[in-house]
Design an enzyme around this catalytic site. Structure first.
Site, short mmCIF file in Angstrom:
data_model
loop_
_atom_site.label_atom_id
_atom_site.label_comp_id
_atom_site.label_asym_id
_atom_site.label_seq_id
_atom_site.Cartn_x
_atom_site.Cartn_y
_atom_site.Cartn_z
N GLY A 198 0.84 -1.18 0.00
CA GLY A 198 0.00 0.00 0.00
C GLY A 198 0.88 1.23 0.00
O GLY A 198 0.79 2.08 0.89
N SER B 274 1.32 3.80 -2.28
CA SER B 274 1.13 4.88 -3.24
C SER B 274 0.55 6.17 -2.70
O SER B 274 0.69 7.22 -3.33
CB SER B 274 0.23 4.38 -4.38
OG SER B 274 -1.02 3.95 -3.87
N PHE C 63 -2.16 -1.06 -6.12
CA PHE C 63 -2.97 -1.43 -7.28
C PHE C 63 -3.63 -0.17 -7.79
O PHE C 63 -4.63 0.29 -7.25
CB PHE C 63 -4.02 -2.47 -6.86
CG PHE C 63 -4.53 -3.32 -7.99
CD1 PHE C 63 -3.83 -3.44 -9.18
CD2 PHE C 63 -5.71 -4.02 -7.85
CE1 PHE C 63 -4.31 -4.23 -10.21
CE2 PHE C 63 -6.20 -4.83 -8.88
CZ PHE C 63 -5.49 -4.93 -10.06
N GLU C 64 -3.05 0.43 -8.83
CA GLU C 64 -3.48 1.74 -9.32
C GLU C 64 -3.92 1.68 -10.77
O GLU C 64 -3.46 0.83 -11.54
CB GLU C 64 -2.34 2.76 -9.18
CG GLU C 64 -1.83 2.96 -7.76
CD GLU C 64 -2.84 3.63 -6.87
OE1 GLU C 64 -3.77 4.29 -7.39
OE2 GLU C 64 -2.72 3.49 -5.63
N TYR D 148 -16.88 4.32 13.83
CA TYR D 148 -15.56 3.81 13.44
C TYR D 148 -15.06 2.71 14.39
O TYR D 148 -15.11 1.54 14.04
CB TYR D 148 -14.55 4.97 13.36
CG TYR D 148 -13.33 4.59 12.55
CD1 TYR D 148 -13.28 4.85 11.18
CD2 TYR D 148 -12.26 3.93 13.12
CE1 TYR D 148 -12.19 4.47 10.42
CE2 TYR D 148 -11.16 3.54 12.36
CZ TYR D 148 -11.13 3.81 11.02
OH TYR D 148 -10.05 3.42 10.26
N VAL E 69 -6.86 13.61 6.42
CA VAL E 69 -7.74 13.62 5.26
C VAL E 69 -7.37 12.49 4.31
O VAL E 69 -6.23 12.40 3.85
CB VAL E 69 -7.67 14.95 4.51
CG1 VAL E 69 -8.61 14.95 3.30
CG2 VAL E 69 -8.02 16.11 5.44
N THR E 70 -8.32 11.60 4.05
CA THR E 70 -8.13 10.54 3.06
C THR E 70 -9.37 10.49 2.18
O THR E 70 -10.38 11.14 2.47
CB THR E 70 -7.94 9.16 3.74
OG1 THR E 70 -9.16 8.80 4.42
CG2 THR E 70 -6.80 9.18 4.73
#
Length: 400
Positions: free
Chosen positions: A53, A55, A79-80, A240, A280-281
Site C-alpha cells: 500500500g 502509493s 494497485f493503481e 468507526y 484527510v483521506t
C-alpha cells in the site's frame, strides 16, 4: 488539456500529474531536511523495506521516510489505474512515478509493483524481486486500504463496508468546498457485512504475507512489521472504532500479537500496530462527523503548534518510536501510539467545545476549512504550491 478538480459529494474523481509529483517531492524534501538536521546516518534505520500500500497516505510517507531519511532499498506494492495519453490515472500511480524517479536520481534501489497485494501471485513476485536485489526485508509496512479482497484459498470476493453496528449513526458533516453543514446518517451493518469487512481489512492477509515471506527466507534477522490503524475520539467510536472498520482493526491488532510471538521465536523480530492521527483521506471525507471533526482538530492542533500531516507523522514514527536504539514503546494493548498528540486531553477538550457550538456562520472561526480543503485537494495533486494549473497538460501518462 487543462485539468481542474472534479469533486462529487466530497470525493475528487480525477488527479493532476504534475501536482501529485510536486506533492511527493515536497514530502521527500521534508525528510531529507529532517535527516540533515538530526544527523541521521543510513545505518541507524532500516536497510530493506517492503511497503504494502505504497502509493498514498501513510504508506507513501513510510516509503519516503525509509528511503530518503535512512537510505533504504524499497519495494512498494499498490494497485493503481495507469494513466494513458488522453485518460488520467489515479493519484497513487503518479505518486509512484515521482517516487521511483527521485529514488533513481538519488541512487536508491526501488521496485514498484502495480499488482493486487491480496494475491499469492503478488507475494511470489515480491519474493522473486527481493532475491534479485539480494535483500532481506528488515521492515515490512502493511498499509493496505481496499474495499474488496479475494481470498486466495477459496476465490471468494469479499467487500468491506464502513457502517455502525446495532443501530444507525447520525452525525454532522461539512461539504468541504461550500462549507455547508448537514446531517449524515449511516445504517447499521448486517452480521455478514461486519464479517466480510474483517475478511478484507483485518489481519488475515497481513499474516499471510509475513508467513510466506518468512518461509521464503526473505525476512532479515530482527525484522519488524508494522500495520496501521486508527482509534480516534469517543464521538466517532460508534461509526468507526465500534463499527465494522473498528472490528476489522481489532482483528488486525490481535493478529499483531500472534505475529509478534512468531517473529520473536523465529527471527528475534517483532510485529506492531501503529495507531496514527486522523488525517484527510479519500474515505474519511465521506464518514459522518469525521470531516467536521478533522477540520476543527486541525485548527486546534495548528494553534498549539502540534499539527502533523502524513509525512510528519511517519517521520516521527520512525525516528521517535521504531529506530531509537531502544525497545519500541507500546501501550498495554501492544499498540504504538503516534496518535498521542491528537488525543491529548487539552486538544480533545477544546475540539469538543468548538464542535458543540459550531455553525455555518462561525465555521471559519472555529475550524480550519481552508487547511482541510487544501489537504483534500493536494491528495489528488491540486492546490499544490509551484504548479501552474492553467498550463496545458499534453499527456496523462507521465509526470513530466
Amino acid at each position: 488539456m487543462v485539468i481542474k478538480p472534479m469533486i462529487r459529494s466530497n470525493v475528487c474523481i480525477n488527479a493532476h500529474p504534475a501536482g501529485c509529483a510536486r506533492e511527493t517531492e515536497r514530502q521527500i524534501a521534508y525528510v531529507q531536511d529532517c535527516k540533515a538536521k538530526k544527523h541521521i546516518e543510513n545505518d541507524q534505520g532500516p536497510k530493506a523495506v517492503l511497503v504494502l500500500g505504497c502509493s498514498t497516505g501513510y504508506g507513501l510517507a513510510s516509503r519516503i521516510t525509509a528511503a530518503f531519511e535512512y537510505g533504504a532499498a524499497t519495494i512498494g506494492v499498490s494497485f493503481e489505474k495507469e494513466g494513458s495519453e488522453k485518460k488520467g490515472g489515479t493519484p497513487g500511480w503518479y505518486n509512484n512515478l515521482a517516487f521511483d524517479c527521485a529514488a533513481k536520481n538519488a541512487g536508491l534501489p526501488s521496485v514498484t509493483l502495480n499488482m493486487d497485494a491480496y494475491s499469492d501471485e503478488c507475494r511470489k513476485t515480491v519474493i522473486d524481486e527481493a532475491k534479485k536485489l539480494g535483500i532481506s526485508f528488515d521492515l515490512v509496512i502493511y498499509s493496505l486500504a481496499s474495499p474488496v479482497r479475494t481470498d486466495p484459498d477459496t476465490g471468494v470476493l469479499y467487500k468491506s463496508v464502513l457502517k455502525p453496528i446495532g443501530k444507525p449513526f447520525s452525525g454532522q458533516t461539512v461539504d468541504m468546498m461550500s462549507g455547508k453543514i448537514s446531517v449524515m446518517t449511516a445504517e447499521p451493518a448486517t452480521e455478514e457485512e461486519a464479517a466480510n469487512t474483517v475478511k478484507v481489512m483485518g489481519g488475515e492477509d497481513w499474516e499471510r504475507w509475513i508467513t510466506q515471506l518468512e518461509a521464503a527466507g526473505v525476512l532479515a534477522r530482527g525484522c519488524m512489521t508494522v500495520a496501521y490503524s486508527y482509534i480516534g475520539p469517543e464521538l466517532s467510536h460508534a461509526i468507526y472504532r465500534d463499527g465494522t472498520i473498528g472490528g476489522a482493526k481489532k482483528h488486525l491488532e490481535k493478529t499483531a500479537r500472534s505475529l509478534d510471538a512468531m517473529l520473536t521465536a523465529k527471527l528475534g523480530g517483532h510485529a506492531y500496530v501503529s495507531v496514527n492521527k486522523g488525517l484527510v483521506t479519500r474515505s474519511s471525507a465521506v464518514i459522518p462527523i469525521i470531516p467536521l471533526y478533522l477540520s476543527v482538530l486541525f485548527k486546534v492542533m495548528k494553534g498549539m503548534g502540534i499539527h502533523e500531516g502524513c509525512i510528519e507523522q511517519m517521520e516521527r514514527l520512525f525516528t521517535q518510536r521504531l529506530y531509537t536504539g531502544q525497545d519500541v514503546p507500546v501501550d498495554s494493548e501492544h499498540l504504538i501510539r503516534i496518535d498521542d498528540w491528537e488525543l491529548r486531553p487539552d486538544v480533545q477538550t477544546e475540539v469538543n467545545a468548538r464542535l458543540a457550538k459550531i455553525t455555518e456562520d462561525n465555521l471559519a472561526e472555529l475550524a480550519d476549512m481552508e487547511g482541510y480543503r487544501h489537504d483534500f485537494l493536494a491528495t489528488n495533486g491540486f492546490d499544490v504550491a509551484g504548479v501552474d494549473y492553467d498550463a496545458d497538460v499534453a499527456r496523462m501518462d507521465t509526470i513530466a
